[in-house]
Scaffold this active site. Structure first.
Site, PDB file in Angstrom:
ATOM      1  N   GLY A   1     -29.045 -10.373 -27.355  1.00 36.18           N
ATOM      2  CA  GLY A   1     -29.488  -8.909 -26.557  1.00 36.18           C
ATOM      3  C   GLY A   1     -30.675  -8.465 -26.833  1.00 36.18           C
ATOM      4  CG  LEU A   2     -32.583  -6.258 -23.730  1.00 37.88           C
ATOM      5  CD1 LEU A   2     -32.515  -5.002 -22.634  1.00 37.88           C
ATOM      6  CD2 LEU A   2     -33.987  -6.830 -23.491  1.00 37.88           C
TER       7      LEU A   2
ATOM      8  N   GLY B   1     -32.652  -3.056 -30.012  1.00 41.46           N
ATOM      9  CA  GLY B   1     -31.867  -1.730 -29.674  1.00 41.46           C
ATOM     10  C   GLY B   1     -30.524  -1.682 -28.990  1.00 41.46           C
ATOM     11  CB  SER B   2     -28.610  -4.485 -27.154  1.00 40.05           C
ATOM     12  OG  SER B   2     -28.833  -5.664 -28.274  1.00 40.05           O
ATOM     13  N   GLY B   3     -27.853  -3.308 -30.131  1.00 40.49           N
ATOM     14  CA  GLY B   3     -26.789  -3.014 -31.267  1.00 40.49           C
ATOM     15  C   GLY B   3     -26.494  -4.441 -31.881  1.00 40.49           C
ATOM     16  CE  LYS B   4     -30.826  -8.760 -31.406  1.00 43.59           C
ATOM     17  NZ  LYS B   4     -31.416  -7.474 -30.565  1.00 43.59           N
ATOM     18  CB  SER B   5     -28.879  -5.095 -36.505  1.00 43.19           C
ATOM     19  OG  SER B   5     -29.894  -5.887 -36.435  1.00 43.19           O
TER      20      SER B   5
ATOM     21  CB  SER C   1     -31.749 -15.907 -28.966  1.00 39.75           C
ATOM     22  OG  SER C   1     -30.459 -15.122 -29.093  1.00 39.75           O
TER      23      SER C   1
END
Ligand SMILES: Nc1ncnc2c1ncn2[C@@H]1O[C@H](COP(=O)(O)OS(=O)(=O)O)[C@@H](OP(=O)(O)O)[C@H]1O
Ligand SMILES: Nc1ncnc2c1ncn2[C@@H]1O[C@H](COP(=O)(O)OP(=O)(O)O)[C@@H](O)[C@H]1O
Length: 199
Positions: A32-33, A35-39, A106
């Site tokens: 995902g982008l 700031g999308s919330g991955k971490s 990715s």
């Protein structure tokens, strides 16, 4: 290229490890982008699994780029090499019987598909952390969108570098619609429904 090398089959294999640990081993591949919330969701999901007695490990783009991949930048070639290496590292985790959660932008379908091909069908779970770019830009937790808009960062994903959305991901987490807790619950429910972890 290495030559004259022979694969040595390990007698202590992943099936034995999975049996001993009492759960499947797999990769939750977040994409995902920025700031999308991955971490955020990756770490919350890892904590939830840990609290159930499991030992998940998070591989995070920002962190891996401080060490293993510190020789790589953000050109298309470097991003591809970044993902290839993390795919191989993830495969080692899966082979060792562990659960790994990766949090990398990715951005390219072909790179994510290459990782999918590295693993068995039930070992790669693509999780699209979906959030519109304008919302990511509003969040801008590291101030990177602002820098990209000012031209201080080049090739920034979503601004002047592409992001290719997953076509058929196993899970879609919409972080502009659901809370962190709801997103984690959605992921846990998927894992339970597949029998990868216990109820
Ligand atoms: N040009 C550019 N484009 C995108 N991201 C950038 C860039 N420069 C630095 N950063 C920071 O690096 C993090 C992304 O690294 P990744 O390894 O996940 O990127 S990639 O998968 O190779 O595309 C990304 O982290 P996240 O915000 O967590 O996604 C940023 O903090
Ligand atoms: N529902 C949500 N899920 C995940 N993150 C959220 C959500 N709502 C707001 N946020 C915020 O969005 C930001 C996401 O940042 P981060 O997890 O670093 O994203 P990424 O790793 O994709 O760059 C954090 O500041 C987080 O607190």
């Amino acid at each position: 290229m290495s030559t004259n090398i022979t694969w040595h089959e390990a007698s202590l294999n992943k099936e034995l490890r999975r049996k001993q640990f009492g759960h499947h081993s797999f990769v939750l591949w977040f994409t995902g982008l920025s700031g999308s919330g991955k971490s955020t969701v990756a770490n919350a999901a890892a904590k939830a699994l840990f609290d159930q007695g499991l030992n998940p490990y998070v591989l995070d783009g920002d962190n891996i780029r401080h060490g293993l991949n510190k020789d790589l930048g953000f050109s298309e070639e470097d991003r591809t090499e970044n993902i290839r290496r993390i795919g191989e590292v993830s495969k080692l985790f899966v082979d060792s019987g562990q659960i790994v959660i990766t949090a990398f932008i990715s951005p390219f379908i072909k790179d994510r598909e290459l990782v999918r091909e590295l693993l068995e069908a039930d070992e790669f779970i693509e999780v699209y952390i979906k959030c519109p770019v304008d919302e990511c830009e509003k969040r801008d937790p590291k101030g990177l969108y602002e820098k990209a808009r000012k031209g201080l960062i080049r090739d920034f994903t979503g601004i002047d570098s592409p992001y290719e959305e997953p076509v058929n991901p196993e899970i879609v987490v919409e972080t502009n619609k659901y809370s962190i807790e709801e997103s984690v619950e959605q992921i846990l429910q998927h894992l339970k429904s597949k029998g990868y972890i216990k109820e």
